[in-house]
Scaffold this motif. Structure first.
Motif, PDB file in Angstrom:
ATOM      1  N   ARG A  44      -1.236  11.665   8.928  1.00  0.00           N
ATOM      2  CA  ARG A  44      -1.853  12.594  10.195  1.00  0.00           C
ATOM      3  C   ARG A  44      -1.330  11.842  11.213  1.00  0.00           C
ATOM      4  O   ARG A  44      -0.833  10.720  11.050  1.00  0.00           O
ATOM      5  N   VAL A  45      -0.868  12.167  11.850  1.00  0.00           N
ATOM      6  CA  VAL A  45      -1.336  10.878  13.642  1.00  0.00           C
ATOM      7  C   VAL A  45      -2.729  10.380  14.077  1.00  0.00           C
ATOM      8  O   VAL A  45      -3.960  10.979  13.432  1.00  0.00           O
ATOM      9  N   SER A  46      -2.579   9.523  14.464  1.00  0.00           N
ATOM     10  CA  SER A  46      -3.582   8.308  13.962  1.00  0.00           C
ATOM     11  C   SER A  46      -3.164   7.672  15.996  1.00  0.00           C
ATOM     12  O   SER A  46      -2.508   6.980  15.467  1.00  0.00           O
ATOM     13  N   PHE A  47      -4.142   7.376  16.770  1.00  0.00           N
ATOM     14  CA  PHE A  47      -3.598   7.506  18.014  1.00  0.00           C
ATOM     15  C   PHE A  47      -1.583   7.422  18.533  1.00  0.00           C
ATOM     16  O   PHE A  47      -2.046   8.546  18.297  1.00  0.00           O
ATOM     17  N   ASP A  48      -1.597   6.473  18.428  1.00  0.00           N
ATOM     18  CA  ASP A  48       0.106   6.447  18.763  1.00  0.00           C
ATOM     19  C   ASP A  48       1.235   7.031  17.621  1.00  0.00           C
ATOM     20  O   ASP A  48       1.674   6.575  17.535  1.00  0.00           O
ATOM     21  N   THR A  49       0.251   6.765  16.230  1.00  0.00           N
ATOM     22  CA  THR A  49       1.530   6.914  15.429  1.00  0.00           C
ATOM     23  C   THR A  49       0.989   7.418  13.761  1.00  0.00           C
ATOM     24  O   THR A  49      -0.100   8.007  13.972  1.00  0.00           O
ATOM     25  N   ILE A  50       1.543   7.078  12.517  1.00  0.00           N
ATOM     26  CA  ILE A  50       0.828   7.690  12.020  1.00  0.00           C
ATOM     27  C   ILE A  50       0.375   6.633  10.536  1.00  0.00           C
ATOM     28  O   ILE A  50       0.287   6.001  10.332  1.00  0.00           O
ATOM     29  N   GLU A  51      -0.500   7.586   9.714  1.00  0.00           N
ATOM     30  CA  GLU A  51      -1.227   6.731   8.979  1.00  0.00           C
ATOM     31  C   GLU A  51      -1.947   7.854   7.918  1.00  0.00           C
ATOM     32  O   GLU A  51      -1.448   9.450   7.429  1.00  0.00           O
ATOM     33  N   PRO A 111       4.616   2.233  15.399  1.00  0.00           N
ATOM     34  CA  PRO A 111       5.748   3.390  16.353  1.00  0.00           C
ATOM     35  C   PRO A 111       6.608   3.222  16.599  1.00  0.00           C
ATOM     36  O   PRO A 111       8.033   3.614  17.000  1.00  0.00           O
ATOM     37  N   GLU A 112       7.050   1.741  17.198  1.00  0.00           N
ATOM     38  CA  GLU A 112       8.258   1.207  17.237  1.00  0.00           C
ATOM     39  C   GLU A 112      10.032   1.400  16.508  1.00  0.00           C
ATOM     40  O   GLU A 112      10.341   2.082  16.533  1.00  0.00           O
ATOM     41  N   ALA A 113       8.621   1.161  14.691  1.00  0.00           N
ATOM     42  CA  ALA A 113       9.690   0.692  13.635  1.00  0.00           C
ATOM     43  C   ALA A 113       9.886   2.673  13.098  1.00  0.00           C
ATOM     44  O   ALA A 113      10.990   2.517  13.459  1.00  0.00           O
ATOM     45  N   LEU A 114       9.136   2.826  13.669  1.00  0.00           N
ATOM     46  CA  LEU A 114       9.773   4.642  13.157  1.00  0.00           C
ATOM     47  C   LEU A 114      10.221   5.209  14.231  1.00  0.00           C
ATOM     48  O   LEU A 114      11.289   5.500  13.884  1.00  0.00           O
ATOM     49  N   TYR A 115      10.622   4.881  15.110  1.00  0.00           N
ATOM     50  CA  TYR A 115      11.159   5.430  16.522  1.00  0.00           C
ATOM     51  C   TYR A 115      12.922   4.432  16.237  1.00  0.00           C
ATOM     52  O   TYR A 115      13.492   4.686  16.136  1.00  0.00           O
ATOM     53  N   SER A 116      12.701   3.287  16.045  1.00  0.00           N
ATOM     54  CA  SER A 116      14.024   2.789  15.588  1.00  0.00           C
ATOM     55  C   SER A 116      14.942   3.157  14.213  1.00  0.00           C
ATOM     56  O   SER A 116      15.983   2.802  14.245  1.00  0.00           O
ATOM     57  N   ALA A 168      -2.405   3.099   4.869  1.00  0.00           N
ATOM     58  CA  ALA A 168      -1.355   2.445   5.440  1.00  0.00           C
ATOM     59  C   ALA A 168      -0.561   3.245   6.473  1.00  0.00           C
ATOM     60  O   ALA A 168      -0.930   4.392   6.787  1.00  0.00           O
ATOM     61  N   ASP A 169      -0.280   2.782   7.578  1.00  0.00           N
ATOM     62  CA  ASP A 169       0.162   2.636   8.654  1.00  0.00           C
ATOM     63  C   ASP A 169       1.593   1.881   8.808  1.00  0.00           C
ATOM     64  O   ASP A 169       2.141   1.534   8.334  1.00  0.00           O
ATOM     65  N   ILE A 170       2.676   3.005  10.437  1.00  0.00           N
ATOM     66  CA  ILE A 170       3.371   2.438  10.393  1.00  0.00           C
ATOM     67  C   ILE A 170       3.168   1.882  11.752  1.00  0.00           C
ATOM     68  O   ILE A 170       3.245   3.045  12.612  1.00  0.00           O
ATOM     69  N   VAL A 226       0.901  -1.017   0.249  1.00  0.00           N
ATOM     70  CA  VAL A 226      -0.236   0.271   0.172  1.00  0.00           C
ATOM     71  C   VAL A 226       0.655   1.172   0.096  1.00  0.00           C
ATOM     72  O   VAL A 226       0.115   2.863  -0.492  1.00  0.00           O
ATOM     73  N   PHE A 227       2.068   1.244   0.498  1.00  0.00           N
ATOM     74  CA  PHE A 227       3.018   2.294   0.443  1.00  0.00           C
ATOM     75  C   PHE A 227       2.781   2.427  -0.915  1.00  0.00           C
ATOM     76  O   PHE A 227       3.364   4.103  -1.589  1.00  0.00           O
ATOM     77  N   LYS A 228       3.165   1.683  -2.274  1.00  0.00           N
ATOM     78  CA  LYS A 228       3.423   2.086  -3.386  1.00  0.00           C
ATOM     79  C   LYS A 228       2.808   3.144  -3.518  1.00  0.00           C
ATOM     80  O   LYS A 228       3.152   4.111  -4.660  1.00  0.00           O
ATOM     81  N   GLU A 229       1.523   3.841  -2.999  1.00  0.00           N
ATOM     82  CA  GLU A 229       0.286   4.858  -3.542  1.00  0.00           C
ATOM     83  C   GLU A 229       1.047   5.478  -3.045  1.00  0.00           C
ATOM     84  O   GLU A 229       1.196   7.566  -3.860  1.00  0.00           O
ATOM     85  N   LEU A 230       2.125   6.087  -2.391  1.00  0.00           N
ATOM     86  CA  LEU A 230       2.612   7.132  -2.011  1.00  0.00           C
ATOM     87  C   LEU A 230       3.660   7.591  -2.513  1.00  0.00           C
ATOM     88  O   LEU A 230       4.183   8.770  -2.298  1.00  0.00           O
ATOM     89  N   THR A 231       4.293   7.290  -3.607  1.00  0.00           N
ATOM     90  CA  THR A 231       5.156   7.676  -4.293  1.00  0.00           C
ATOM     91  C   THR A 231       4.153   9.126  -5.329  1.00  0.00           C
ATOM     92  O   THR A 231       5.742  10.181  -5.460  1.00  0.00           O
ATOM     93  N   ASP A 232       3.218   9.131  -4.667  1.00  0.00           N
ATOM     94  CA  ASP A 232       2.002  10.451  -5.053  1.00  0.00           C
ATOM     95  C   ASP A 232       2.694  12.095  -4.472  1.00  0.00           C
ATOM     96  O   ASP A 232       2.253  10.955  -3.032  1.00  0.00           O
ATOM     97  N   GLU A 233       3.423  13.006  -4.097  1.00  0.00           N
ATOM     98  CA  GLU A 233       3.432  13.381  -3.054  1.00  0.00           C
ATOM     99  C   GLU A 233       2.306  14.552  -2.597  1.00  0.00           C
ATOM    100  O   GLU A 233       2.588  14.898  -1.244  1.00  0.00           O
ATOM    101  N   ASP A 234       1.311  14.494  -3.409  1.00  0.00           N
ATOM    102  CA  ASP A 234       0.546  14.990  -2.485  1.00  0.00           C
ATOM    103  C   ASP A 234      -0.159  13.489  -1.803  1.00  0.00           C
ATOM    104  O   ASP A 234      -0.724  14.510  -0.405  1.00  0.00           O
ATOM    105  N   LYS A 235      -0.710  12.206  -2.084  1.00  0.00           N
ATOM    106  CA  LYS A 235      -1.129  11.565  -0.836  1.00  0.00           C
ATOM    107  C   LYS A 235      -0.423  11.009   0.001  1.00  0.00           C
ATOM    108  O   LYS A 235      -0.172  11.979   0.798  1.00  0.00           O
TER     109      LYS A 235
END
Length: 82
Positions: A52-59, A68-73, A64-66, A38-47
């Motif tokens: 945004r922050v969603s709960f304790d991580t980003i989305e 938070p421990e993976a983001l931190y490390s 698509a989300d990641i 699902v991250f392939k769609e994000l090659t569009d800079e506008d997308k």
């Protein structure tokens, strides 16, 4: 929880400025993720920039989300310029 994301700012070259609950500011490079699923769609800079922050991580709008421990490390501490 020190891995909780408090804010996210999209930067140039598919990087993210993340602020964690600990107060640390770190830079996460999303470029390696943009070749997968699902991250392939994000090659569009506008997308990509609609992150945004969603709960304790980003989305993104496509769900698509990641973990938070993976983001931190997987991010680099932002060094203050003095």
């Amino acid at each position: 929880m020190k891995y909780r994301v408090k804010s996210v700012v999209p930067l140039k070259d598919f990087k993210l400025l993340l602020t964690f609950a600990s107060g640390e500011k770190k830079i996460y490079n999303m470029r390696p993720n943009l070749k997968k699923g699902v991250f392939k769609e994000l090659t569009d800079e506008d997308k990509f920039n609609r992150v945004r922050v969603s709960f304790d991580t980003i989305e993104w709008e496509n769900g698509a989300d990641i973990d938070p421990e993976a983001l931190y490390s997987g991010s680099e501490l932002l060094k203050n310029k003095s």
